[in-house]
Design a protein around this motif. Structure first.
Motif, PDB file in Angstrom:
ATOM      1  N   GLU A  24       0.831  -1.203   0.000  1.00 43.21           N
ATOM      2  CA  GLU A  24       0.000   0.000   0.000  1.00 43.21           C
ATOM      3  C   GLU A  24       0.869   1.257   0.000  1.00 43.21           C
ATOM      4  OE1 GLU A  24      -3.406   2.202   2.748  1.00 43.21           O
ATOM      5  OE2 GLU A  24      -2.802   0.128   3.164  1.00 43.21           O
ATOM      6  N   THR A  28       1.057   4.186  -2.917  1.00 44.82           N
ATOM      7  CA  THR A  28       0.884   5.599  -2.574  1.00 44.82           C
ATOM      8  C   THR A  28       2.067   6.420  -3.056  1.00 44.82           C
ATOM      9  OG1 THR A  28      -0.394   4.986  -0.614  1.00 44.82           O
ATOM     10  CG2 THR A  28       0.510   7.229  -0.693  1.00 44.82           C
ATOM     11  N   GLU A  31       1.786   6.964  -6.782  1.00 38.85           N
ATOM     12  CA  GLU A  31       0.769   7.972  -7.081  1.00 38.85           C
ATOM     13  C   GLU A  31       1.301   9.383  -6.841  1.00 38.85           C
ATOM     14  OE1 GLU A  31      -2.602   7.018  -4.744  1.00 38.85           O
ATOM     15  OE2 GLU A  31      -3.101   5.187  -5.852  1.00 38.85           O
TER      16      GLU A  31
END
Length: 241
Positions: A24, A28, A31
């Motif tokens: 995760e 992130t 992104e």
């Protein structure tokens, strides 16, 4: 954000991250990198180019120009021209730069006629030159990509192509493939072709396919060549496993 097990591990041993939290966090981070790259690209686009600093006098450069649309939607009545600063046009487009800095009609009159475009599309185009922002739908993205290519506004072309690529589906893949060919939109071309190949079984039943056969059979040949190449590569891969 850590999961409960990671928080407990950190509290107990000041270390520890489970696989889910690690993945995760990686997503992130990716992104954020994409967002930062997009912002850097926008800042670079909005930064005024060097002509303002290089010229001894910028009086003429700062004079207004007007862009006059002459699309099919505006042919029946007088359409208002769209004002813009020459400095902005010159810094955003090498085509406008050539028009306004050389002995051309546009430089003398300050009027740039933009053919085959509606007032609404041209207004959005000029707004983007100032702000690097525009509200897109599929039609607007298509029209603006054409303008961006014609006037070499690369940042806008990339922006529109990304949007169109995100909207590719079974119903518009053939049309987008032909459009991408005409306007050298590689990312859109690859996305549309991939979807076409995945649905080859129903390809010949589509009206868009029949139109493509009549208008540009060369593209039909390219589609089948790409399909056969993928089939051969898949077969070769299967034979080695």
């Amino acid at each position: 954000m850590w999961c409960q097990s990671c928080r407990e591990a950190y509290e107990e041993r000041d270390a520890g991250t489970c696989k889910e939290c690690y993945e995760e966090a990686s997503e992130t981070e990716e992104e954020l990198k994409r967002e930062i790259d997009d912002l850097k690209s926008k800042v670079a686009f909005l930064r005024l180019a060097s002509p303002l600093d290089d010229l001894a006098s910028t009086t003429d450069l700062l004079l207004h120009a007007v862009l006059s649309p002459s699309g099919s939607n505006s042919a029946t009545c007088a359409t208002p021209a769209i004002p813009a600063h020459r400095a902005i046009l010159i810094s955003r487009s090498p085509v406008f730069k050539a028009m306004l800095e050389n002995e051309m009609e546009e430089s003398r009159s300050g009027i740039i006629k933009i053919h085959d475009v509606s007032y609404y599309v041209l207004r959005s185009f000029v707004h983007y030159l100032y702000t690097a922002e525009v509200l897109l739908d599929e039609h607007m993205a298509c029209e603006l990509l054409i303008l961006a290519e014609k006037y070499q506004v690369k940042h806008l072309k990339i922006f529109c192509e990304k949007f169109m690529t995100s909207k590719v589906n079974n119903d518009n893949a053939i049309g987008n493939y032909a459009f991408a060919h005409r306007h050298s939109a590689k990312q859109l071309l690859e996305a549309a072709l991939s979807l076409i190949i995945e649905n080859m079984a129903t390809l010949t039943e589509r009206e868009e396919y029949k139109e493509l056969v009549e208008k540009d059979p060369r593209l039909v040949v390219e589609i089948y060549e790409a399909y056969l190449t993928r089939q051969v590569n898949t077969a070769a891969k299967d034979s080695t496993t």
